[in-house]
Design a protein around this motif. Structure first.
Motif, short mmCIF file in Angstrom:
data_model
loop_
_atom_site.label_atom_id
_atom_site.label_comp_id
_atom_site.label_asym_id
_atom_site.label_seq_id
_atom_site.Cartn_x
_atom_site.Cartn_y
_atom_site.Cartn_z
N LYS A 20 0.81 -1.23 0.00
CA LYS A 20 0.00 0.00 0.00
C LYS A 20 0.83 1.27 0.00
CE LYS A 20 -3.48 0.96 2.49
NZ LYS A 20 -4.91 1.17 2.34
N SER A 22 -8.01 -1.01 4.08
CA SER A 22 -8.67 -0.98 2.79
C SER A 22 -7.64 -1.29 1.69
CB SER A 22 -9.31 0.39 2.56
OG SER A 22 -8.38 1.42 2.82
N ASN A 40 -6.40 -0.34 -1.11
CA ASN A 40 -6.06 0.71 -2.08
C ASN A 40 -4.66 1.23 -1.77
OD1 ASN A 40 -7.89 1.70 0.26
ND2 ASN A 40 -6.57 3.45 -0.21
N SER A 91 -10.97 4.08 -1.76
CA SER A 91 -11.10 2.70 -1.31
C SER A 91 -11.89 1.87 -2.32
CB SER A 91 -11.81 2.65 0.05
OG SER A 91 -11.08 3.40 0.99
N GLU A 115 -16.09 2.89 4.77
CA GLU A 115 -15.40 2.13 5.82
C GLU A 115 -16.19 2.14 7.13
OE1 GLU A 115 -14.14 4.57 4.05
OE2 GLU A 115 -12.30 3.89 3.07
N HIS A 166 -7.14 12.35 1.91
CA HIS A 166 -7.26 10.89 1.87
C HIS A 166 -8.38 10.57 0.91
CE1 HIS A 166 -5.30 7.76 4.20
NE2 HIS A 166 -6.40 7.03 4.14
MG MG Z 1 -8.18 3.12 4.20
#
Ligand code: MG
Ligand code: TXA
Length: 320
Positions: free
Chosen positions: A48, A135, A137, A143, A172, A222
């Protein structure tokens, strides 16, 4: 590229060999590894490009399985666990020593969740270790809510993607913990504040918007597309950016657009659950289409709308 399939035994084999497997949950797809093996967890951070200061959530199949890894002694958190698990709730609990500290970035608390997805619950029930899973991504990007999203972004870094269809929440989990006996919400998500308060009464919001947060994950930028995303009144934004090719993300009412622009309506009937479900997918398509910029409006600031607006805000270009 990763193999995409529905074979739980294949996922188990890979995980037992300390490999990464993408797993479906009701919220978003996770990038999973054996939480008890530092070597396996390390691969999550590498794949990630996630900073080591950002701790992971461990996923377990049942409340009884938690006591090996964390203390669920707080009465209010117990009530939440009993009411909402399996579901889009993550609890921050005192950590036990058998979980390596790489999982929690050295913190004394550990984030725990029981996801509500039959495939992943079946997988977790057959493992004798929890799954650490953020997640699936690249750090900071949108995500994934389908197996194909994972394949596109991280397929070259993982062996197997366990396909469980489209996620049916789309945002999420809500992260909840306790400070000085006060229950606090640290991340808005698939479970609304009113759902939580209906069980345990008033809670405190500790949503961090700084660019250098104490409890990470709440980084100011984010869930972001690669293109600039501007949020505001859509008629004004359409006018302001009339020389650009636009992707418009709206909620209910649609602005007048010029030819070549595209509109993604989060929910024509202004249903917040539907908006939550569509958000990441539409952000992703808006990012992939041939528009130059993305413009969006906030949704109603109630219930799940708070979490949708939180994600939109963090995905957008900072205006302060
Ligand atoms: Mg995340
Ligand atoms: O719905 C979800 O929660 C998904 C699925 C896969 O379960 N997972 C997920 O993980 O969103 P991730 O890593 O993308 O977000 C987890 C967040 C991070 O922002 C992290 O900072 C926070 O949880 N977190 C984890 N452990 C923590 C701790 N001990 N204290 C404070 N924050 C913590």
């Amino acid at each position: 590229m990763a193999l995409i399939g529905t074979t739980i035994s294949e996922a188990i084999n890979q995980l037992r060999n300390n490999a990464l497997v993408a797993i479906p949950t009701e919220t978003v797809y996770g990038l999973a590894a054996n939480a008890l093996k530092e070597e396996a967890v390390l691969k999550i951070f590498e794949a990630k490009q996630r900073p080591f200061f950002d701790p992971l959530i461990i996923h377990l199949p049942s409340i009884t399985s938690i006591s090996l890894y964390a203390d669920l002694n707080n009465k209010k958190l117990q009530q939440l666990a009993q009411t909402f698990w399996p579901g889009p709730l993550t609890l921050l609990l005192p950590k036990k020593n058998n979980v390596p500290s790489i999982v929690t970035s050295g913190l004394a608390t550990i984030a725990v969740r029981i996801p509500n997805h039959s495939v992943t619950l079946s997988l977790l029930n057959q493992l004798d270790f929890p799954l650490a899973a953020p997640s699936a991504n690249p750090f900071g990007y949108i995500s994934p809510t389908t197996a194909l999203h994972v394949q596109k972004q991280l397929g070259h870094k993982i062996n197997y993607i366990l396909d469980g269809g489209s996620c049916n929440v789309g945002l999420e989990s809500t992260i909840v913990g306790v400070e000085d006996d006060i229950v606090c919400i640290y991340r808005l998500g698939g479970l609304s504040i009113s759902d939580i308060e209906s069980v345990i009464g008033k809670v405190e919001l500790k949503i961090n918007h700084s660019s250098n947060p104490k409890a990470p994950g709440q980084l100011k930028s984010h869930y972001a597309p690669k293109k600039p995303l501007f949020i505001g009144d859509l008629e004004e934004l359409v006018n302001q950016y009339k020389n650009k090719k636009l992707a418009v993300i709206c909620f209910g009412d649609e602005p007048k657009i010029k030819s070549g622009d595209v509109v993604f309506n989060l929910s024509r009937s202004k249903n917040l659950k539907e908006a939550a479900l569509n958000l990441f997918n539409y952000l992703r398509i808006a990012d992939e289409c041939d528009s130059e910029i993305v413009i969006a409006s906030f949704v109603e600031q109630t219930g799940l709308g708070l979490a949708v607006n939180d994600r939109l805000q963090r995905a957008s270009v900072s205006t302060n």
